[in-house]
Design a protein around this motif. Structure first.
Motif, PDB file in Angstrom:
ATOM      1  N   THR A  16       0.848  -1.112  -0.017  1.00  0.00           N
ATOM      2  CA  THR A  16       0.014   0.179   0.008  1.00  0.00           C
ATOM      3  C   THR A  16       0.905   1.360   0.066  1.00  0.00           C
ATOM      4  O   THR A  16       1.707   1.252   1.013  1.00  0.00           O
ATOM      5  CB  THR A  16      -0.851   0.139   1.227  1.00  0.00           C
ATOM      6  N   THR A  17       0.668   1.990  -0.991  1.00  0.00           N
ATOM      7  CA  THR A  17       1.567   3.191  -1.068  1.00  0.00           C
ATOM      8  C   THR A  17       0.654   4.502  -0.346  1.00  0.00           C
ATOM      9  O   THR A  17      -0.322   4.525  -0.173  1.00  0.00           O
ATOM     10  CB  THR A  17       1.599   3.928  -2.518  1.00  0.00           C
ATOM     11  N   ALA A  18       1.722   5.257   0.100  1.00  0.00           N
ATOM     12  CA  ALA A  18       1.025   6.482   0.910  1.00  0.00           C
ATOM     13  C   ALA A  18       1.008   7.842  -0.116  1.00  0.00           C
ATOM     14  O   ALA A  18       1.409   7.733  -1.279  1.00  0.00           O
ATOM     15  CB  ALA A  18       2.110   6.858   1.960  1.00  0.00           C
ATOM     16  N   GLN A  19      -0.302   8.607   0.076  1.00  0.00           N
ATOM     17  CA  GLN A  19      -0.555   9.556  -0.686  1.00  0.00           C
ATOM     18  C   GLN A  19       0.508  10.490  -0.767  1.00  0.00           C
ATOM     19  O   GLN A  19       1.261  10.778   0.240  1.00  0.00           O
ATOM     20  CB  GLN A  19      -1.606  10.268  -0.242  1.00  0.00           C
ATOM     21  N   SER A  20       1.234  11.253  -1.809  1.00  0.00           N
ATOM     22  CA  SER A  20       2.240  11.938  -1.890  1.00  0.00           C
ATOM     23  C   SER A  20       1.798  13.203  -2.778  1.00  0.00           C
ATOM     24  O   SER A  20       0.807  12.972  -3.656  1.00  0.00           O
ATOM     25  CB  SER A  20       3.244  11.464  -2.374  1.00  0.00           C
ATOM     26  N   THR A  21       2.514  13.950  -3.046  1.00  0.00           N
ATOM     27  CA  THR A  21       2.505  15.273  -3.963  1.00  0.00           C
ATOM     28  C   THR A  21       3.655  15.191  -4.846  1.00  0.00           C
ATOM     29  O   THR A  21       4.868  15.696  -4.427  1.00  0.00           O
ATOM     30  CB  THR A  21       2.130  16.530  -3.051  1.00  0.00           C
ATOM     31  N   PHE A  22       3.406  15.237  -6.155  1.00  0.00           N
ATOM     32  CA  PHE A  22       4.584  15.535  -7.023  1.00  0.00           C
ATOM     33  C   PHE A  22       4.849  16.900  -7.734  1.00  0.00           C
ATOM     34  O   PHE A  22       3.708  17.428  -7.997  1.00  0.00           O
ATOM     35  CB  PHE A  22       4.493  14.557  -8.364  1.00  0.00           C
ATOM     36  N   GLY A  23       5.954  17.202  -7.765  1.00  0.00           N
ATOM     37  CA  GLY A  23       6.353  18.736  -8.399  1.00  0.00           C
ATOM     38  C   GLY A  23       6.565  19.805  -7.135  1.00  0.00           C
ATOM     39  O   GLY A  23       6.806  20.905  -7.738  1.00  0.00           O
ATOM     40  N   LEU A  24       6.747  19.577  -5.929  1.00  0.00           N
ATOM     41  CA  LEU A  24       7.160  20.431  -5.079  1.00  0.00           C
ATOM     42  C   LEU A  24       8.451  20.628  -4.969  1.00  0.00           C
ATOM     43  O   LEU A  24       9.208  21.535  -4.210  1.00  0.00           O
ATOM     44  CB  LEU A  24       6.440  20.168  -3.538  1.00  0.00           C
ATOM     45  N   LYS A  25       9.026  19.458  -5.264  1.00  0.00           N
ATOM     46  CA  LYS A  25      10.668  19.641  -5.207  1.00  0.00           C
ATOM     47  C   LYS A  25      11.453  19.996  -6.619  1.00  0.00           C
ATOM     48  O   LYS A  25      10.908  19.693  -7.576  1.00  0.00           O
ATOM     49  CB  LYS A  25      11.237  18.309  -4.804  1.00  0.00           C
ATOM     50  N   ASN A  26      12.510  20.781  -6.454  1.00  0.00           N
ATOM     51  CA  ASN A  26      13.185  21.049  -7.692  1.00  0.00           C
ATOM     52  C   ASN A  26      13.575  19.831  -8.536  1.00  0.00           C
ATOM     53  O   ASN A  26      13.687  20.151  -9.590  1.00  0.00           O
ATOM     54  CB  ASN A  26      14.409  21.986  -7.338  1.00  0.00           C
ATOM     55  N   SER A  27      13.835  19.075  -7.642  1.00  0.00           N
ATOM     56  CA  SER A  27      14.119  17.579  -8.591  1.00  0.00           C
ATOM     57  C   SER A  27      13.212  17.095  -9.351  1.00  0.00           C
ATOM     58  O   SER A  27      13.162  16.087 -10.208  1.00  0.00           O
ATOM     59  CB  SER A  27      14.970  16.498  -7.534  1.00  0.00           C
ATOM     60  N   GLU A  28      11.829  17.349  -9.080  1.00  0.00           N
ATOM     61  CA  GLU A  28      10.643  16.772  -9.449  1.00  0.00           C
ATOM     62  C   GLU A  28      10.239  17.812 -10.675  1.00  0.00           C
ATOM     63  O   GLU A  28       9.290  18.405 -10.530  1.00  0.00           O
ATOM     64  CB  GLU A  28       9.384  16.645  -8.455  1.00  0.00           C
ATOM     65  N   GLN A  29      10.611  17.681 -11.804  1.00  0.00           N
ATOM     66  CA  GLN A  29      10.270  18.553 -13.015  1.00  0.00           C
ATOM     67  C   GLN A  29      10.217  17.500 -14.199  1.00  0.00           C
ATOM     68  O   GLN A  29      11.016  16.473 -14.411  1.00  0.00           O
ATOM     69  CB  GLN A  29      11.481  19.373 -13.312  1.00  0.00           C
ATOM     70  N   VAL A  30       9.349  17.995 -15.234  1.00  0.00           N
ATOM     71  CA  VAL A  30       9.119  17.291 -16.488  1.00  0.00           C
ATOM     72  C   VAL A  30       9.508  18.152 -17.634  1.00  0.00           C
ATOM     73  O   VAL A  30       9.099  19.473 -17.637  1.00  0.00           O
ATOM     74  CB  VAL A  30       7.649  16.876 -16.464  1.00  0.00           C
ATOM     75  N   THR A  31      10.387  17.703 -18.525  1.00  0.00           N
ATOM     76  CA  THR A  31      10.551  18.631 -19.653  1.00  0.00           C
ATOM     77  C   THR A  31       9.713  17.752 -20.779  1.00  0.00           C
ATOM     78  O   THR A  31       9.897  16.592 -21.089  1.00  0.00           O
ATOM     79  CB  THR A  31      11.976  18.701 -20.018  1.00  0.00           C
ATOM     80  N   SER A  32       9.089  18.807 -21.428  1.00  0.00           N
ATOM     81  CA  SER A  32       8.278  18.256 -22.738  1.00  0.00           C
ATOM     82  C   SER A  32       8.232  19.261 -23.747  1.00  0.00           C
ATOM     83  O   SER A  32       8.833  20.328 -23.775  1.00  0.00           O
ATOM     84  CB  SER A  32       6.872  17.573 -22.352  1.00  0.00           C
ATOM     85  N   TYR A  33       7.241  18.977 -24.803  1.00  0.00           N
ATOM     86  CA  TYR A  33       7.166  20.144 -25.866  1.00  0.00           C
ATOM     87  C   TYR A  33       5.799  20.129 -26.043  1.00  0.00           C
ATOM     88  O   TYR A  33       4.976  19.161 -25.813  1.00  0.00           O
ATOM     89  CB  TYR A  33       7.857  19.500 -27.336  1.00  0.00           C
ATOM     90  N   ALA A  34       5.279  21.260 -26.685  1.00  0.00           N
ATOM     91  CA  ALA A  34       3.700  21.480 -26.669  1.00  0.00           C
ATOM     92  C   ALA A  34       3.510  22.195 -28.009  1.00  0.00           C
ATOM     93  O   ALA A  34       4.578  23.030 -28.405  1.00  0.00           O
ATOM     94  CB  ALA A  34       3.105  22.489 -25.649  1.00  0.00           C
TER      95      ALA A  34
END
Length: 326
Positions: A197-215
């Motif tokens: 069972t995983t714990a609820q978490s929030t992605f994107g609050l740390k500088n290391s949690e970034q996504v690079t993409s194109y639009a």
């Protein structure tokens, strides 16, 4: 009880006929032919597995010892047992050092696989106390190093097991505090399954949690002079004040352990490789938002109109595979 009645009847009959019971019980010699036609089963058995024997699992194991033989003392019987050991300690002190034990286990219990009213394996103390584990041909086995050399042979291991065991073996108490197997010396091969069972978490609050993409950016196409069009690079995450992070909900995932090997001396912990497939993770607009920073500023008539913004997601993350250590 029936055997005793039968024996009493025979003795009574012999006494009534005046036959000497002592003479009737005299052992009679058998010829070799008679012995070859006689079969029986011993209560105890003793077998030896040489280091070079094909059935010697230690010599067949990768990096296993090639000079260890096994003496096995077995009981040819079916035994029912319900055992509870509050504290099991073996091999304390000695050549491996003072102040610790080779085996140190709290609350070791062996019971049967009784099912409760829900059809699940009984797990409470009361349920387990009313069921027995069944051991078929239990045995005690000694691992002997250099078994063919009287001057250097020594006992290097001990195993208490059975040819077949149907039961539930557990160690420790489920009280949110690490306990159970405190130290362990030896070799184990583990296969099993369970649910994580995983714990609820929030992605994107740390500088290391970034996504690079194109639009694709379509903003007033006739007037946009830069940063518009296809494949505009951007970075999403903790890049501006619009970032709130994306909440990843708690979920359950079934995992399996396939022939994991644990080997060591007075181990306090062990890494066991388990594989699981993560179910689909829903991400909706209510899960939060990620800040977005465009690599090129969106310019209208040469004036920078927008470079920082945010995105919200409405999708599912699927086909994720995790290889955790448990």
């Amino acid at each position: 009880m029936s055997q005793r009645k039968y024996l009493s009847f025979v003795l009574l009959a012999l006494s009534g006929l005046g036959i000497n019971a002592t003479y009737a019980a005299t052992l009679q010699a058998l010829t070799d032919e008679q012995l070859s036609e006689t079969t029986g089963q011993a209560l105890m058995s003793l077998t030896y597995t040489a280091p070079t024997d094909a059935s010697n699992l230690e010599s067949q194991r990768v990096n296993g010892a090639k000079n260890v033989g096994f003496y096995k003392l077995g009981l040819e019987a079916e035994v029912s047992i319900n055992a509870n050991i509050k504290k099991l300690q073996l091999g304390c002190g000695g050549m491996n050092g003072a102040g610790d034990c080779d085996i140190d286990i709290d609350n070791l219990s062996l019971s049967g696989l009784k099912l409760n009213s829900d059809g699940n394996v009984a797990m409470t103390n009361e349920e387990r106390a009313s069921s027995d584990a069944v051991l078929t041909n239990p045995f005690l086995e000694f691992a002997i190093k250099n078994p063919d050399k009287a001057s250097t042979r020594e006992i290097v291991g001990l195993r208490l097991s059975a040819d077949k065991i149907v039961g539930l073996l557990s160690a420790g108490t489920n009280n949110n505090t690490p306990n159970g197997i405190n130290t362990l010396s030896g070799f184990m091969q583990i296969s099993g399954y369970g649910t994580a069972t995983t714990a609820q978490s929030t992605f994107g609050l740390k500088n290391s949690e970034q996504v690079t993409s194109y639009a694709d950016v379509n903003v007033l196409p006739p007037l946009c002079t830069s940063g518009c069009g296809s494949n505009q690079k951007y970075t999403a995450g903790n890049v501006n004040s619009d970032n709130k992070g994306i909440v990843i909900p708690s979920l359950k995932a079934d995992f399996v352990i396939n022939n994991a090997q644990v080997l060591g001396n007075r181990m306090k912990s062990a890494n066991v490789l388990a594989v699981t497939d993560i179910p689909a993770i829903p991400l909706t607009e209510t899960a939060g938002q990620l800040g977005v920073h465009m690599a090129d500023c969106i310019k209208i008539l040469g004036i920078c109109a927008k470079q920082d913004t945010f995105i919200k997601l409405n999708t599912n993350l699927v086909n994720l595979e995790v290889v955790p250590h448990v």
